[in-house]
Design an enzyme around this catalytic site. Structure first.
Site, PDB file in Angstrom:
ATOM      1  CE  LYS A 145      -0.129  -0.398   4.971  1.00  0.00           C
ATOM      2  NZ  LYS A 145      -0.840  -0.950   6.107  1.00  0.00           N
ATOM      3  CE1 TYR A 202      11.936  32.565   1.805  1.00  0.00           C
ATOM      4  CE2 TYR A 202      12.210  30.177   1.898  1.00  0.00           C
ATOM      5  CZ  TYR A 202      11.898  31.334   1.190  1.00  0.00           C
ATOM      6  OH  TYR A 202      11.559  31.255  -0.117  1.00  0.00           O
TER       7      TYR A 202
END
Ligand SMILES: *Cc1c(COP(=O)(O)O)cnc(C)c1O
Length: 834
Positions: free
Chosen positions: A503, A728
């Site tokens: 999965k 940043y």
């Protein structure tokens, strides 16, 4: 309608060696992998091109099958206690049985043939008529010499209409199909190029197809698409003494339904016509020519079935697409890719070109085309037709691949840069030659049509064009996965089956590649979360049984189409699926039942079992393949007592289901953690997930190898002075003169923003380099001041062999599962074997 093996022996007039002539037969089986009901199945040992059906007899007997139709020469004495019917020709016998079965019913049957559109017309008629009628039809496009008999066998007293398509590739085949289907209403869709090579010419092919209509009362066809020399109205009913009543449609000449014109919006087409002197119109939610033609054909059928225009319009408005084979995908350098590498004949090529033209308004376009194998034309003739079509469509570039085209490339070179249109032509001998010669920079801001016959493996070109060129790579070591699989298998009992959990793209590591590997290693089952994941695997040739853990209602069609087995966990989903099978006319479909023993996520309660089994025994549409539950804390000794309680509740539930439905099924409970820690809870199968990837687990003492590693590269290295900040928000303040390396991975790739500001590190030249400042979307900065000689393009390990994924998980305060499945799809997966 029920048959005994004795009845069937009489029908087939074969030699019979019956030990139990009263055995009931409900299911016909031609593929041993599809066995569901052993005792009531009759296996036809067909002689196939790759498989000899009789090889499977022993195996099937050991799985409980005891009714067989076999060719002479099979040593039936070797199996004294089973029923054998011995015939000259097994396929013939299958067809005879279907014919006899068909003749027990007298509800109307629609029979469809033609080269294109059969399946769509069949499915659309089903969509249009099923509100009123109980319909039986071919599953998918089971329209062949063996598909039709299996389809016919589904006919039952409850049905009110049959819709069957018939496909042929050789003269002589249609009369067999006609004899089984015996349609009362015929539909001829267009006659095109598909399978031409089996026929001397178009006329022969048209006449052969028309054999399907030997007994029809009514025949629907399009006047505009007829083979020269073939007029259906000259057909005589060979089975009946009355004349056929014809219903034609045309855009050009007088016809029962004359199509006057159409008006198109972005998403819909209104088709205006005249029927019986009166203007009529319908609107469909499609705009392409193929859909319009197919819809008109369906419209004709509704008219002859007596539907009024109002109802027809209402129903047509809601038609839904059957199967979009032509996929449109974003590709490299701003390109769009139309991938239609499913089939290649002249007609479908023309249709794909039409689609390409629709998609490429105002843009350049390229066609990549393989040899057209079944046209029956010489390469030179073929190329002329192709060039004409391509030029008419205003295509800028044509790339031809295959020995046929390559053989006449000298003639094509002349065409290069044809002055009339400027269409460039290139030619390659094979797909390999193309892949070697071509660089992806050749394609930019254009629409590319990829159209190739199966054998040319154009999906490899598709991969190249779709691939993202991003230097962050998730490396998957397939050998390590095999090693880990074996490590777990060694601690299982010899008969314990393995279901591999693939999965979420195999825990982020990819899908098809891993599934193929596991198939090769002979695991018993695969499990995926959603139907799409299963479809992807099937499309790439994975044939192992696949369980789908979240089967949503909208995916039921796909589940059946791709032979995917749903996990059913509640009454609502169980009833919905049962109802769906009922509508689709299917039975014997394998399902998996999930029991909730303490996870409280999905599953039936143990007290639901009596009601659940009532539903299961009421009909044979759902067959329980397995029953399972999930442990909530198998990896932690703290939860051992709870795990054992879950196990005993699970056993109790299995016991009562088994006794109430009267047959057995696979029972499974253990995930990776339990395989090692609770070996007595193996039951019939275990579900192996994270262990495959070699992620070390607490308390698990197995020699595992890490199978996945995430790596990236250095984009730039610079010196930055003390007091400056990096990244940043000025978060990365430097306390010394530093060397900073910017690497090509960010939170958009799955490198969590939580790892910023020294929380996480990466391995550069064998040493840990802490993240400085905030993690950016596509980049991260590392402090490499203490590491000598870091250079641009240096390789950086984010996790893998030397930096276990569990470390990253700890830094992020999560579990390895989340890290692995969080690697975004833009990170390229690369597989290798050692
Ligand atoms: C994911 C999953 C597993 C596998 O778990 P691992 O811990 O990775 O082995 C097993 N069973 C179910 C139902 C699952 O969803």
């Amino acid at each position: 309608m029920s048959y005994t093996i004795g009845n069937i022996a009489a029908i087939l007039q074969g030699k019979a060696r019956l030990t139990d002539p009263g055995a009931t037969i409900e299911h016909l089986l031609i593929d041993s992998r599809r066995l569901v009901f052993s005792t009531t199945s009759l296996f036809f040992a067909l002689h196939g091109s790759r498989n000899e059906g009789s090889y499977y007899i022993g195996d099937l007997i050991s799985r409980g099958v005891f009714n067989f139709v076999v060719p002479a020469g099979v040593d039936v004495e070797a199996w004294p206690s089973v029923n054998f019917i011995i015939v000259d020709d097994v396929r013939n016998a299958l067809q005879t049985l279907a014919s006899v079965h068909r003749q027990k019913f007298d509800f109307p049957i629609v029979g469809i043939t033609g080269s294109n559109g059969k399946t769509i017309v069949k499915e659309w008629l089903y969509q249009l008529l099923q509100p009123d009628l109980n319909i039986v039809r071919n599953p998918r496009s089971y329209n062949s010499q063996t598909g039709v008999p299996l389809s016919i066998w589904q006919m039952d007293e409850v049905h009110q209409l049959g819709i069957f398509e018939a496909g042929i590739s050789r003269p002589g085949e249609m009369s067999r199909l006609e004899d089984m289907i015996r349609p009362t209403i015929g539909i001829l869709t267009n006659i095109g190029e598909a399978h031409k090579e089996g026929f001397a010419n178009d006329l022969q092919k048209a006449r052969e197809k028309a054999i399907l209509f030997a007994g029809v009362k009514q025949l629907v066809y399009c006047k505009d698409a007829l083979t020269p020399g073939f007029n259906p109205e000259h057909l005589q009913s060979a089975r009946r003494d009355q004349d056929i009543s014809f219903f034609s449609w045309s855009r050009r000449s007088e016809a029962s339904l004359f199509v006057v014109n159409k008006t198109t919006t972005n998403t819909a087409t209104t088709i205006n016509g005249v029927y019986a002197g009166i203007p009529v119109s319908v609107t469909i939610p499609f705009t392409d020519r193929v859909s319009i033609d197919n819809a008109i054909t369906c419209w004709c059928v509704l008219i002859i079935l007596g539907y009024n225009q109002e109802l027809i319009s209402e129903r047509m408005r809601h038609l839904i697409a059957v199967d979009m084979r032509m996929q449109l995908k974003a590709a490299i350098h701003g390109c769009l890719l139309i991938n239609d590498s499913y089939s290649n004949d002249l007609l479908s090529f023309a249709l794909a070109l039409d689609y390409l033209r629709q998609q490429s308004v105002g843009k350049n376009s390229t066609v990549i085309l393989s040899d057209i194998l079944e046209s029956g034309l010489s390469p030179a003739h073929l190329v002329k037709l192709v060039l004409d079509k391509v030029e008419a469509a205003g295509i800028n570039r044509l790339i031809l691949i295959g020995p046929g085209f390559y053989g006449i490339r000298a003639g094509l070179e002349v065409a290069e840069g044809r002055p009339s249109t400027g269409c460039q032509v290139h030619c390659y001998e094979s797909t390999d030659a193309f892949l070697q010669a071509v660089h992806t920079s050749l394609f930019r801001d254009e629409v590319i049509l990829l159209k190739g016959a199966r054998v040319f493996e154009f999906e490899r070109i598709g991969h190249l064009l779709e691939a993202q060129t991003h230097q962050t790579i998730l490396e998957v070591n397939l050998s390590a996965m095999v090693h880990n699989l074996k490590a777990y298998q060694r601690i299982l009992h010899p008969h314990t089956k393995v279901m591999a959990m693939v999965k979420a793209f195999s825990y982020g590591s990819g899908s098809v590649e891993i599934a193929r590997l596991l198939q090769y290693q002979k695991v018993d089952y695969l499990a995926v979360a959603y139907a799409d994941e299963g479809i992807t695997l099937r499309k790439d040739g994975v044939s192992l049984p696949i369980m789908v853990m979240n089967p949503e209602e909208v995916t039921f069609d796909a589940l059946v189409e791709y032979n995917l087995e749903p996990e059913l966990y509640s009454f609502s989903i169980l009833r919905a699926f049962d109802e769906y099978l009922n509508r689709a006319g299917l039975a014997g479909f394998p399902i998996h039942l999930k029991i909730d023993t303490g996870m409280h996520r999905l599953g039936f309660e143990t007290f639901d079992v009596p009601l659940l089994t009532d539903i299961l025994v009421a009909n044979h549409r759902l067959v329980v393949r397995s029953v399972f539950s999930h442990l909530v804390g198998s990896d932690n000794p703290l939860h051992d007592a709870f795990s054992l309680r879950q196990a005993s509740d699970f056993e109790a539930a299995c016991g009562s289901i088994e006794s109430l439905i009267g047959y057995t099924f696979i029972k499974h409970l253990s995930n990776t953690g339990a395989i090692f820690r609770h070996p007595h809870l193996q039951y019939d199968m275990v579900r192996l997930g994270i262990g495959l990837y070699g992620v070390p687990a607490p308390g698990v003492n197995l020699p595992l190898q890490p199978a996945v590693s995430l790596r990236t590269t250095v984009a730039q290295v610079r010196k930055v002075q003390v007091g400056e900040t990096v990244g940043y928000s000025r978060a990365g303040l430097l306390h010394r003169d530093s060397i900073i390396a910017t690497v090509r991975i960010g939170y958009a790739d799955g490198f969590s923003r939580k790892l910023g500001n020294g929380v996480g590190s990466m391995l550069v030249r064998g040493a840990l380099a802490p993240v400085i400042g905030n993690v950016c979307m596509d980049m991260t900065m590392l402090d490499v001041t203490n590491i000598d000689g870091v250079r641009e393009d240096d390789y950086v390990e984010v996790f893998g062999t030397n930096l276990p994924v569990t470390r990253i998980a700890e830094w992020c305060e999560t579990i390895p599962y989340e890290i692995m499945t969080g690697i975004s799809q833009r990170v390229k997966r690369v597989y290798f074997e050692e």
